[in-house]
Design a protein around this motif. Structure first.
Motif, PDB file in Angstrom:
ATOM      1  N   GLN A 253      56.323  47.669  -4.299  1.00  0.00           N
ATOM      2  CA  GLN A 253      54.931  48.013  -4.591  1.00  0.00           C
ATOM      3  C   GLN A 253      54.349  48.720  -3.381  1.00  0.00           C
ATOM      4  N   GLY A 254      53.576  49.784  -3.609  1.00  0.00           N
ATOM      5  CA  GLY A 254      53.022  50.560  -2.520  1.00  0.00           C
ATOM      6  C   GLY A 254      51.587  50.188  -2.208  1.00  0.00           C
ATOM      7  N   PHE A 255      51.204  50.342  -0.939  1.00  0.00           N
ATOM      8  CA  PHE A 255      49.856  50.045  -0.476  1.00  0.00           C
ATOM      9  C   PHE A 255      49.371  51.188   0.404  1.00  0.00           C
ATOM     10  N   PRO A 256      48.077  51.502   0.348  1.00  0.00           N
ATOM     11  CA  PRO A 256      47.568  52.610   1.145  1.00  0.00           C
ATOM     12  C   PRO A 256      47.423  52.292   2.633  1.00  0.00           C
ATOM     13  N   ARG A 257      47.293  50.999   2.978  1.00  0.00           N
ATOM     14  CA  ARG A 257      47.099  50.623   4.385  1.00  0.00           C
ATOM     15  C   ARG A 257      48.083  49.543   4.785  1.00  0.00           C
ATOM     16  N   ASN A 258      48.442  49.530   6.050  1.00  0.00           N
ATOM     17  CA  ASN A 258      49.373  48.536   6.572  1.00  0.00           C
ATOM     18  C   ASN A 258      48.783  47.124   6.472  1.00  0.00           C
ATOM     19  N   GLN A 259      47.469  47.001   6.631  1.00  0.00           N
ATOM     20  CA  GLN A 259      46.831  45.691   6.532  1.00  0.00           C
ATOM     21  C   GLN A 259      46.988  45.113   5.131  1.00  0.00           C
ATOM     22  N   ASN A 260      46.910  45.964   4.112  1.00  0.00           N
ATOM     23  CA  ASN A 260      47.079  45.504   2.739  1.00  0.00           C
ATOM     24  C   ASN A 260      48.497  44.984   2.518  1.00  0.00           C
ATOM     25  N   LEU A 261      49.478  45.674   3.076  1.00  0.00           N
ATOM     26  CA  LEU A 261      50.866  45.229   2.958  1.00  0.00           C
ATOM     27  C   LEU A 261      51.059  43.894   3.670  1.00  0.00           C
ATOM     28  N   SER A 262      50.468  43.735   4.849  1.00  0.00           N
ATOM     29  CA  SER A 262      50.594  42.471   5.585  1.00  0.00           C
ATOM     30  C   SER A 262      50.019  41.308   4.792  1.00  0.00           C
ATOM     31  N   LEU A 263      48.871  41.516   4.161  1.00  0.00           N
ATOM     32  CA  LEU A 263      48.284  40.462   3.336  1.00  0.00           C
ATOM     33  C   LEU A 263      49.148  40.182   2.114  1.00  0.00           C
ATOM     34  N   HIS A 264      49.727  41.199   1.528  1.00  0.00           N
ATOM     35  CA  HIS A 264      50.590  41.028   0.366  1.00  0.00           C
ATOM     36  C   HIS A 264      51.843  40.230   0.718  1.00  0.00           C
ATOM     37  N   GLN A 265      52.368  40.398   1.923  1.00  0.00           N
ATOM     38  CA  GLN A 265      53.600  39.722   2.315  1.00  0.00           C
ATOM     39  C   GLN A 265      53.445  38.208   2.333  1.00  0.00           C
ATOM     40  N   ARG A 266      52.205  37.723   2.384  1.00  0.00           N
ATOM     41  CA  ARG A 266      51.990  36.274   2.317  1.00  0.00           C
ATOM     42  C   ARG A 266      52.411  35.718   0.970  1.00  0.00           C
ATOM     43  N   VAL A 267      52.371  36.537  -0.079  1.00  0.00           N
ATOM     44  CA  VAL A 267      52.809  36.104  -1.411  1.00  0.00           C
ATOM     45  C   VAL A 267      54.280  35.712  -1.379  1.00  0.00           C
ATOM     46  N   HIS A 268      55.060  36.422  -0.612  1.00  0.00           N
ATOM     47  CA  HIS A 268      56.500  36.182  -0.522  1.00  0.00           C
ATOM     48  C   HIS A 268      56.856  35.169   0.567  1.00  0.00           C
ATOM     49  N   ASN A 269      55.874  34.614   1.220  1.00  0.00           N
ATOM     50  CA  ASN A 269      56.083  33.699   2.349  1.00  0.00           C
ATOM     51  C   ASN A 269      56.924  34.340   3.453  1.00  0.00           C
ATOM     52  N   LEU A 270      56.753  35.629   3.624  1.00  0.00           N
ATOM     53  CA  LEU A 270      57.425  36.330   4.711  1.00  0.00           C
ATOM     54  C   LEU A 270      56.588  36.217   5.972  1.00  0.00           C
ATOM     55  N   PRO A 271      57.222  36.183   7.114  1.00  0.00           N
ATOM     56  CA  PRO A 271      56.429  36.126   8.348  1.00  0.00           C
ATOM     57  C   PRO A 271      55.661  37.424   8.556  1.00  0.00           C
ATOM     58  N   PHE A 272      54.441  37.294   9.008  1.00  0.00           N
ATOM     59  CA  PHE A 272      53.647  38.463   9.316  1.00  0.00           C
ATOM     60  C   PHE A 272      52.885  38.185  10.594  1.00  0.00           C
ATOM     61  N   THR A 273      52.503  39.231  11.265  1.00  0.00           N
ATOM     62  CA  THR A 273      51.763  39.078  12.511  1.00  0.00           C
ATOM     63  C   THR A 273      50.479  39.872  12.437  1.00  0.00           C
ATOM     64  N   VAL A 274      49.500  39.386  13.121  1.00  0.00           N
ATOM     65  CA  VAL A 274      48.242  40.090  13.247  1.00  0.00           C
ATOM     66  C   VAL A 274      48.201  40.675  14.651  1.00  0.00           C
ATOM     67  N   LYS A 275      47.953  41.956  14.726  1.00  0.00           N
ATOM     68  CA  LYS A 275      47.931  42.612  16.034  1.00  0.00           C
ATOM     69  C   LYS A 275      46.664  42.223  16.784  1.00  0.00           C
ATOM     70  N   THR A 276      46.840  41.811  18.021  1.00  0.00           N
ATOM     71  CA  THR A 276      45.700  41.505  18.880  1.00  0.00           C
ATOM     72  C   THR A 276      45.873  42.244  20.195  1.00  0.00           C
ATOM     73  N   ARG A 277      44.778  42.552  20.809  1.00  0.00           N
ATOM     74  CA  ARG A 277      44.805  43.218  22.106  1.00  0.00           C
ATOM     75  C   ARG A 277      44.304  42.273  23.171  1.00  0.00           C
ATOM     76  N   SER A 278      44.908  42.373  24.336  1.00  0.00           N
ATOM     77  CA  SER A 278      44.387  41.622  25.462  1.00  0.00           C
ATOM     78  C   SER A 278      43.242  42.425  26.075  1.00  0.00           C
ATOM     79  N   GLN A 279      42.459  41.792  26.909  1.00  0.00           N
ATOM     80  CA  GLN A 279      41.321  42.471  27.505  1.00  0.00           C
ATOM     81  C   GLN A 279      41.740  43.573  28.466  1.00  0.00           C
TER      82      GLN A 279
END
Length: 83
Positions: A20-46
């Motif tokens: 299934q295709g998604f227009p944004r990478n964030q949408n794909l990351s949220l979708h991957q939770r359906v499959h119980n696949l590991p996903f990461t949220v990008k964070t920046r240090s100061q």
């Protein structure tokens, strides 16, 4: 510079399980939770100073084809290119 093909492509990020295709990478990351696949949220240090990304219009006659008039977000460029 962004290609016209990538601006018109609505499903740039694809789920490997359902194809299934998604227009944004964030949408794909949220979708991957359906499959119980590991996903990461990008964070920046100061300490990380990342320069803002700028997008140039692929149309040579457009004002936004120039670096000094580049658009700051991909969605804005896509809207500008389609109209």
């Amino acid at each position: 510079m962004v290609s016209p093909r990538s601006l018109l492509d609505s499903n740039r990020f694809t789920c490997e399980v359902w194809l299934q295709g998604f227009p944004r990478n964030q949408n794909l990351s949220l979708h991957q939770r359906v499959h119980n696949l590991p996903f990461t949220v990008k964070t920046r240090s100061q300490n990380d100073m990342v320069p803002r990304k700028k997008y140039l219009c692929p149309e040579p006659t457009c004002v936004h084809h120039n670096h000094s008039h580049a658009i700051g977000d991909y969605g804005g460029l896509k809207k500008r290119y389609l109209f």
